[in-house]
Design a protein around this motif. Sequence first.
Motif, PDB file in Angstrom:
ATOM      1  N   TYR A  10       0.847  -1.197   0.000  1.00 53.80           N
ATOM      2  CA  TYR A  10       0.000   0.000   0.000  1.00 53.80           C
ATOM      3  C   TYR A  10       0.881   1.245   0.000  1.00 53.80           C
ATOM      4  O   TYR A  10       0.602   2.207  -0.683  1.00 53.80           O
ATOM      5  CB  TYR A  10      -0.922  -0.020   1.212  1.00 53.80           C
ATOM      6  CG  TYR A  10      -1.853   1.161   1.300  1.00 53.80           C
ATOM      7  CD1 TYR A  10      -2.949   1.260   0.451  1.00 53.80           C
ATOM      8  CD2 TYR A  10      -1.644   2.163   2.231  1.00 53.80           C
ATOM      9  CE1 TYR A  10      -3.808   2.341   0.533  1.00 53.80           C
ATOM     10  CE2 TYR A  10      -2.505   3.235   2.317  1.00 53.80           C
ATOM     11  CZ  TYR A  10      -3.581   3.329   1.466  1.00 53.80           C
ATOM     12  OH  TYR A  10      -4.432   4.404   1.549  1.00 53.80           O
ATOM     13  N   THR A  13       5.362   2.325   4.191  1.00 52.37           N
ATOM     14  CA  THR A  13       5.202   1.995   5.605  1.00 52.37           C
ATOM     15  C   THR A  13       4.015   1.081   5.875  1.00 52.37           C
ATOM     16  O   THR A  13       3.699   0.816   7.033  1.00 52.37           O
ATOM     17  CB  THR A  13       5.041   3.280   6.451  1.00 52.37           C
ATOM     18  OG1 THR A  13       3.875   3.980   6.004  1.00 52.37           O
ATOM     19  CG2 THR A  13       6.259   4.162   6.353  1.00 52.37           C
ATOM     20  N   THR A  14       3.368   0.616   4.838  1.00 56.73           N
ATOM     21  CA  THR A  14       2.197  -0.247   5.001  1.00 56.73           C
ATOM     22  C   THR A  14       2.221  -1.335   3.933  1.00 56.73           C
ATOM     23  O   THR A  14       1.913  -1.077   2.777  1.00 56.73           O
ATOM     24  CB  THR A  14       0.894   0.577   4.892  1.00 56.73           C
ATOM     25  OG1 THR A  14       1.010   1.734   5.716  1.00 56.73           O
ATOM     26  CG2 THR A  14      -0.302  -0.220   5.346  1.00 56.73           C
ATOM     27  N   TYR A  15       2.601  -2.550   4.329  1.00 57.06           N
ATOM     28  CA  TYR A  15       2.764  -3.644   3.372  1.00 57.06           C
ATOM     29  C   TYR A  15       2.851  -4.984   4.097  1.00 57.06           C
ATOM     30  O   TYR A  15       2.996  -5.028   5.320  1.00 57.06           O
ATOM     31  CB  TYR A  15       4.038  -3.441   2.535  1.00 57.06           C
ATOM     32  CG  TYR A  15       5.300  -3.358   3.364  1.00 57.06           C
ATOM     33  CD1 TYR A  15       5.965  -4.503   3.776  1.00 57.06           C
ATOM     34  CD2 TYR A  15       5.813  -2.136   3.761  1.00 57.06           C
ATOM     35  CE1 TYR A  15       7.108  -4.435   4.557  1.00 57.06           C
ATOM     36  CE2 TYR A  15       6.949  -2.041   4.539  1.00 57.06           C
ATOM     37  CZ  TYR A  15       7.596  -3.202   4.939  1.00 57.06           C
ATOM     38  OH  TYR A  15       8.721  -3.122   5.725  1.00 57.06           O
ATOM     39  N   ASN A  35       3.930  -4.705   8.002  1.00 57.74           N
ATOM     40  CA  ASN A  35       4.156  -3.350   8.486  1.00 57.74           C
ATOM     41  C   ASN A  35       2.827  -2.612   8.353  1.00 57.74           C
ATOM     42  O   ASN A  35       2.347  -2.400   7.252  1.00 57.74           O
ATOM     43  CB  ASN A  35       5.242  -2.641   7.684  1.00 57.74           C
ATOM     44  CG  ASN A  35       5.642  -1.315   8.289  1.00 57.74           C
ATOM     45  OD1 ASN A  35       4.913  -0.730   9.067  1.00 57.74           O
ATOM     46  ND2 ASN A  35       6.815  -0.845   7.915  1.00 57.74           N
ATOM     47  N   THR A  36       2.232  -2.262   9.481  1.00 58.27           N
ATOM     48  CA  THR A  36       0.959  -1.539   9.480  1.00 58.27           C
ATOM     49  C   THR A  36       1.152  -0.053   9.725  1.00 58.27           C
ATOM     50  O   THR A  36       0.200   0.666  10.000  1.00 58.27           O
ATOM     51  CB  THR A  36      -0.013  -2.112  10.533  1.00 58.27           C
ATOM     52  OG1 THR A  36       0.589  -1.979  11.822  1.00 58.27           O
ATOM     53  CG2 THR A  36      -0.353  -3.557  10.261  1.00 58.27           C
ATOM     54  N   GLY A  37       2.409   0.407   9.628  1.00 60.38           N
ATOM     55  CA  GLY A  37       2.708   1.815   9.811  1.00 60.38           C
ATOM     56  C   GLY A  37       3.629   2.101  10.977  1.00 60.38           C
ATOM     57  O   GLY A  37       4.079   3.222  11.164  1.00 60.38           O
ATOM     58  N   PHE A  88      -5.650  -2.801   6.465  1.00 59.55           N
ATOM     59  CA  PHE A  88      -4.696  -1.689   6.440  1.00 59.55           C
ATOM     60  C   PHE A  88      -4.059  -1.490   5.068  1.00 59.55           C
ATOM     61  O   PHE A  88      -3.370  -0.499   4.845  1.00 59.55           O
ATOM     62  CB  PHE A  88      -3.604  -1.895   7.500  1.00 59.55           C
ATOM     63  CG  PHE A  88      -2.872  -3.200   7.380  1.00 59.55           C
ATOM     64  CD1 PHE A  88      -1.745  -3.316   6.585  1.00 59.55           C
ATOM     65  CD2 PHE A  88      -3.315  -4.319   8.070  1.00 59.55           C
ATOM     66  CE1 PHE A  88      -1.076  -4.517   6.459  1.00 59.55           C
ATOM     67  CE2 PHE A  88      -2.649  -5.533   7.968  1.00 59.55           C
ATOM     68  CZ  PHE A  88      -1.526  -5.630   7.154  1.00 59.55           C
ATOM     69  N   LEU A  89      -4.314  -2.400   4.126  1.00 58.29           N
ATOM     70  CA  LEU A  89      -3.741  -2.286   2.784  1.00 58.29           C
ATOM     71  C   LEU A  89      -4.638  -1.527   1.814  1.00 58.29           C
ATOM     72  O   LEU A  89      -4.433  -1.587   0.609  1.00 58.29           O
ATOM     73  CB  LEU A  89      -3.425  -3.676   2.215  1.00 58.29           C
ATOM     74  CG  LEU A  89      -2.291  -4.423   2.901  1.00 58.29           C
ATOM     75  CD1 LEU A  89      -2.119  -5.808   2.286  1.00 58.29           C
ATOM     76  CD2 LEU A  89      -0.993  -3.647   2.829  1.00 58.29           C
ATOM     77  N   ASN A  94      -7.318   1.742   6.200  1.00 58.58           N
ATOM     78  CA  ASN A  94      -6.166   2.510   6.664  1.00 58.58           C
ATOM     79  C   ASN A  94      -6.583   3.957   6.901  1.00 58.58           C
ATOM     80  O   ASN A  94      -6.632   4.753   5.985  1.00 58.58           O
ATOM     81  CB  ASN A  94      -5.036   2.431   5.641  1.00 58.58           C
ATOM     82  CG  ASN A  94      -3.748   3.005   6.163  1.00 58.58           C
ATOM     83  OD1 ASN A  94      -3.734   3.867   7.024  1.00 58.58           O
ATOM     84  ND2 ASN A  94      -2.653   2.512   5.631  1.00 58.58           N
ATOM     85  N   GLU A  97      -3.218   6.779   6.804  1.00 54.16           N
ATOM     86  CA  GLU A  97      -2.447   7.127   5.602  1.00 54.16           C
ATOM     87  C   GLU A  97      -3.330   6.925   4.369  1.00 54.16           C
ATOM     88  O   GLU A  97      -3.339   5.855   3.784  1.00 54.16           O
ATOM     89  CB  GLU A  97      -1.203   6.230   5.541  1.00 54.16           C
ATOM     90  CG  GLU A  97      -0.268   6.541   4.432  1.00 54.16           C
ATOM     91  CD  GLU A  97       0.942   5.623   4.453  1.00 54.16           C
ATOM     92  OE1 GLU A  97       1.919   5.989   3.823  1.00 54.16           O
ATOM     93  OE2 GLU A  97       0.903   4.546   5.058  1.00 54.16           O
ATOM     94  N   THR A 104      -4.539  -2.597  -3.599  1.00 48.37           N
ATOM     95  CA  THR A 104      -3.197  -2.889  -3.134  1.00 48.37           C
ATOM     96  C   THR A 104      -2.369  -3.306  -4.334  1.00 48.37           C
ATOM     97  O   THR A 104      -2.842  -4.041  -5.186  1.00 48.37           O
ATOM     98  CB  THR A 104      -3.243  -4.055  -2.128  1.00 48.37           C
ATOM     99  OG1 THR A 104      -4.077  -3.690  -1.045  1.00 48.37           O
ATOM    100  CG2 THR A 104      -1.872  -4.391  -1.621  1.00 48.37           C
TER     101      THR A 104
END
Length: 131
Positions: A10, A13-15, A35-37, A88-89, A94, A97, A104
């Motif tokens: 995404y 910092t989000t993947y 990684n959710t941020g 979160f993706l 999310n 962000e 995604t």
Amino acid sequence: GSQAGLTSYYSTTTYISFSIRLDSQKKRILVLAVNTGSGEKIISQVKDIPEGKIFLKITTDGLSRTFSAASLKNKSATFFEHSVYAPFLSDEGNKLERKRHTGTLTGMYGNSPETKNFPKAVFTCFNMKLL
């Protein structure tokens, strides 16, 4: 470090990263990291992966992703499978962000100097099936 694999991405910092990496003893391990941020966290890993080529796969079903791995010699013998609920993706899940897209990116990557323990990554295919 050296790694090659697949990612559901995404942002930087989000993947979710699904990869073969080298551990501190220079042995190959399979790692599933999220990684959710707030930094990358390893949620699952396999230290004794089969020798030779490995088949990695991501299956998407709504906001869930299933990551699986098999020896390329025997694709039907999956030695790893793990599902992640990943709202979160996307912009729907999310709230921190917002990228103004609801999807995604999914891709493959490899980075490493070629060594005896970690030969270059060879990607043979990238299939996408629309249901």
